[in-house]
Write a protein that holds these residues in place. Sequence first.
Motif, mmCIF file in Angstrom:
data_model
loop_
_atom_site.group_PDB
_atom_site.id
_atom_site.type_symbol
_atom_site.label_atom_id
_atom_site.label_comp_id
_atom_site.label_asym_id
_atom_site.label_seq_id
_atom_site.Cartn_x
_atom_site.Cartn_y
_atom_site.Cartn_z
ATOM 1 N N GLY A 94 61.922 -24.593 -29.239
ATOM 2 C CA GLY A 94 62.394 -25.830 -28.621
ATOM 3 C C GLY A 94 62.312 -25.842 -27.106
ATOM 4 O O GLY A 94 62.601 -26.858 -26.477
ATOM 5 N N MET A 95 61.928 -24.733 -26.509
ATOM 6 C CA MET A 95 61.809 -24.649 -25.049
ATOM 7 C C MET A 95 60.449 -25.200 -24.625
ATOM 8 O O MET A 95 59.509 -25.226 -25.417
ATOM 9 C CB MET A 95 61.938 -23.196 -24.592
ATOM 10 C CG MET A 95 63.284 -22.561 -24.916
ATOM 11 S SD MET A 95 64.632 -23.324 -24.012
ATOM 12 C CE MET A 95 64.263 -22.775 -22.366
ATOM 13 N N PRO A 96 60.336 -25.627 -23.348
ATOM 14 C CA PRO A 96 59.033 -26.102 -22.870
ATOM 15 C C PRO A 96 58.010 -24.963 -22.865
ATOM 16 O O PRO A 96 58.364 -23.801 -22.662
ATOM 17 C CB PRO A 96 59.290 -26.569 -21.442
ATOM 18 C CG PRO A 96 60.752 -26.504 -21.231
ATOM 19 C CD PRO A 96 61.371 -25.714 -22.339
ATOM 20 N N PHE A 97 56.764 -25.315 -23.082
ATOM 21 C CA PHE A 97 55.685 -24.333 -22.982
ATOM 22 C C PHE A 97 55.519 -23.954 -21.518
ATOM 23 O O PHE A 97 55.816 -24.751 -20.621
ATOM 24 C CB PHE A 97 54.380 -24.926 -23.518
ATOM 25 C CG PHE A 97 54.372 -25.099 -25.006
ATOM 26 C CD1 PHE A 97 54.035 -24.054 -25.847
ATOM 27 C CD2 PHE A 97 54.714 -26.315 -25.575
ATOM 28 C CE1 PHE A 97 54.039 -24.200 -27.219
ATOM 29 C CE2 PHE A 97 54.727 -26.481 -26.949
ATOM 30 C CZ PHE A 97 54.388 -25.420 -27.773
ATOM 31 N N PRO A 98 55.010 -22.733 -21.246
ATOM 32 C CA PRO A 98 54.789 -22.352 -19.845
ATOM 33 C C PRO A 98 53.680 -23.193 -19.216
ATOM 34 O O PRO A 98 52.747 -23.626 -19.895
ATOM 35 C CB PRO A 98 54.369 -20.877 -19.937
ATOM 36 C CG PRO A 98 53.886 -20.682 -21.333
ATOM 37 C CD PRO A 98 54.613 -21.680 -22.189
ATOM 38 N N ILE A 99 53.809 -23.431 -17.931
ATOM 39 C CA ILE A 99 52.766 -24.162 -17.202
ATOM 40 C C ILE A 99 51.469 -23.385 -17.319
ATOM 41 O O ILE A 99 51.445 -22.159 -17.196
ATOM 42 C CB ILE A 99 53.173 -24.360 -15.730
ATOM 43 C CG1 ILE A 99 54.329 -25.374 -15.658
ATOM 44 C CG2 ILE A 99 51.992 -24.807 -14.876
ATOM 45 C CD1 ILE A 99 54.920 -25.548 -14.288
ATOM 46 N N ASN A 100 50.383 -24.103 -17.566
ATOM 47 C CA ASN A 100 49.080 -23.466 -17.705
ATOM 48 C C ASN A 100 48.583 -23.073 -16.310
ATOM 49 O O ASN A 100 48.214 -23.937 -15.509
ATOM 50 C CB ASN A 100 48.100 -24.414 -18.403
ATOM 51 C CG ASN A 100 46.805 -23.735 -18.736
ATOM 52 O OD1 ASN A 100 46.091 -23.286 -17.844
ATOM 53 N ND2 ASN A 100 46.494 -23.654 -20.015
#
Length: 157
Positions: A94-100
């Motif tokens: 449920g956490m945001p994905f890491p910035i690419n």
Amino acid sequence: MDQIVNFRAILFPSDGRPPSLVPLMTSLMSIPAHHASYTNNPSRMPHPEVHMDYIAEGLGPRAWKYQLVEALDGMNRKFTEPYIIFYPVVSRDGMPFPINKAIRDIQGRAFVEENAWRGNIIVAKYRDNPFTSMIDASMADFPILKNYLLTHGCPGQ
């Protein structure tokens, strides 16, 4: 019996490693999509989630979305072989994905965190319809994709 077919796609890893070619697995769709009724080619379900870290499991295509790239800004004609960018939207926890980081590096000073591409990004190529006529991408497509990513953030999730 689902026939598995792989197409070469470009992976932009979120951890900052350089983009690379990966096999994008596709399988026949069990229920024909609306657009498939007008073609002789069967629709294929791509499986970019295979290359997406931290993506929710068991959701299949509901865990990712896609953006079609049919032309670059300023072009008055569409690409004969456009691109489809797959990006993750539902994470395991449920956490945001890491910035690419690979795309952040491409964008440089144009990077805007609110519109950041997150997670591993997979880019495929197609001819007429993204779900009936995928074709192999190559690193020769990288300059076009770099140009697009330089000026386009991730669509609303």
